[in-house]
Design a protein around this motif. Structure first.
Motif, mmCIF file in Angstrom:
data_model
loop_
_atom_site.group_PDB
_atom_site.id
_atom_site.type_symbol
_atom_site.label_atom_id
_atom_site.label_comp_id
_atom_site.label_asym_id
_atom_site.label_seq_id
_atom_site.Cartn_x
_atom_site.Cartn_y
_atom_site.Cartn_z
ATOM 1 N N LEU A 159 2.921 1.955 -3.673
ATOM 2 C CA LEU A 159 3.853 2.000 -2.545
ATOM 3 C C LEU A 159 3.225 2.677 -1.332
ATOM 4 O O LEU A 159 3.325 2.189 -0.212
ATOM 5 C CB LEU A 159 5.132 2.748 -2.930
ATOM 6 C CG LEU A 159 6.092 2.041 -3.868
ATOM 7 C CD1 LEU A 159 7.242 2.976 -4.231
ATOM 8 C CD2 LEU A 159 6.625 0.769 -3.231
ATOM 9 N N LYS A 160 2.570 3.816 -1.569
ATOM 10 C CA LYS A 160 1.941 4.535 -0.457
ATOM 11 C C LYS A 160 0.869 3.672 0.203
ATOM 12 O O LYS A 160 0.794 3.567 1.426
ATOM 13 C CB LYS A 160 1.346 5.856 -0.926
ATOM 14 C CG LYS A 160 0.950 6.721 0.256
ATOM 15 C CD LYS A 160 -0.401 7.264 0.112
ATOM 16 C CE LYS A 160 -0.735 8.084 1.344
ATOM 17 N NZ LYS A 160 -2.129 8.249 1.523
ATOM 18 N N SER A 161 0.038 3.032 -0.602
ATOM 19 C CA SER A 161 -1.019 2.178 -0.075
ATOM 20 C C SER A 161 -0.435 1.007 0.720
ATOM 21 O O SER A 161 -0.878 0.710 1.830
ATOM 22 C CB SER A 161 -1.881 1.666 -1.232
ATOM 23 O OG SER A 161 -2.826 0.748 -0.774
ATOM 24 N N HIS A 162 0.569 0.375 0.158
ATOM 25 C CA HIS A 162 1.193 -0.784 0.819
ATOM 26 C C HIS A 162 1.831 -0.367 2.144
ATOM 27 O O HIS A 162 1.593 -0.992 3.186
ATOM 28 C CB HIS A 162 2.235 -1.407 -0.104
ATOM 29 C CG HIS A 162 3.010 -2.505 0.538
ATOM 30 N ND1 HIS A 162 2.450 -3.732 0.820
ATOM 31 C CD2 HIS A 162 4.285 -2.559 0.994
ATOM 32 C CE1 HIS A 162 3.355 -4.502 1.408
ATOM 33 N NE2 HIS A 162 4.469 -3.801 1.528
ATOM 34 N N PHE A 163 2.648 0.689 2.118
ATOM 35 C CA PHE A 163 3.293 1.134 3.349
ATOM 36 C C PHE A 163 2.276 1.598 4.380
ATOM 37 O O PHE A 163 2.449 1.371 5.574
ATOM 38 C CB PHE A 163 4.301 2.248 3.064
ATOM 39 C CG PHE A 163 5.529 1.785 2.319
ATOM 40 C CD1 PHE A 163 6.022 0.504 2.456
ATOM 41 C CD2 PHE A 163 6.190 2.650 1.476
ATOM 42 C CE1 PHE A 163 7.146 0.078 1.771
ATOM 43 C CE2 PHE A 163 7.319 2.245 0.778
ATOM 44 C CZ PHE A 163 7.798 0.953 0.932
ATOM 45 N N SER A 164 1.214 2.241 3.935
ATOM 46 C CA SER A 164 0.165 2.688 4.863
ATOM 47 C C SER A 164 -0.475 1.505 5.576
ATOM 48 O O SER A 164 -0.812 1.593 6.758
ATOM 49 C CB SER A 164 -0.918 3.468 4.120
ATOM 50 O OG SER A 164 -0.416 4.671 3.616
ATOM 51 N N LYS A 165 -0.644 0.411 4.853
ATOM 52 C CA LYS A 165 -1.254 -0.781 5.458
ATOM 53 C C LYS A 165 -0.317 -1.476 6.428
ATOM 54 O O LYS A 165 -0.723 -1.859 7.519
ATOM 55 C CB LYS A 165 -1.680 -1.765 4.366
ATOM 56 C CG LYS A 165 -2.864 -1.307 3.566
ATOM 57 C CD LYS A 165 -3.158 -2.267 2.429
ATOM 58 C CE LYS A 165 -4.220 -1.683 1.508
ATOM 59 N NZ LYS A 165 -4.334 -2.438 0.261
#
Length: 93
Positions: free
Chosen positions: A37-43
Motif C-alpha cells: 500500500l505504501k509503495s503504491h500510494f507513493s507512486k
C-alpha cells in the motif's frame, strides 16, 4: 467451562499455531500488504503527498503516515493503519 480452563485452551491453541508457523506467515503477509500500500500510494500520489516510513509495530498495529503541505503546516498527519486485520485511516497531531 471455567475461565482458567478456557484461557489454558486458548494458550495451547496459540502455541500450536506458532509451532506450525501460521501466525508468523499471517503477520508477514499483512506486513507485506502494508508495504505494498505504501509503495503504491507513493507512486500514484507522490505529487500531492509525502509518505513516512512503515512502522512495523506489534502484530496488531502497523502503520505509515502521509501528509501534504497543508497538513504539515498544522503538524497533522494522515496514516494507513493495520490494526488487527483492518486497515484504517487515522489523523495524528
Amino acid at each position: 467451562m471455567d475461565n482458567t480452563r478456557k484461557r489454558n485452551e486458548i494458550i495451547a491453541n496459540y502455541k500450536d499455531l506458532l509451532e506450525k508457523g501460521e501466525v508468523q506467515i499471517a503477520y508477514k503477509t499483512l506486513l507485506d500488504y502494508v508495504w505494498f500500500l505504501k509503495s503504491h500510494f507513493s507512486k500514484v500520489l507522490s505529487e500531492k503527498f509525502s509518505f513516512g516510513n512503515v512502522s512495523p509495530g506489534y502484530m496488531d498495529f502497523t502503520y505509515f503516515p502521509f501528509f501534504d503541505t497543508f497538513l504539515r503546516s498544522r503538524k497533522l498527519r494522515f496514516g494507513i493503519v493495520l490494526s488487527g486485520i483492518k486497515v484504517k485511516v487515522f489523523r495524528h497531531n
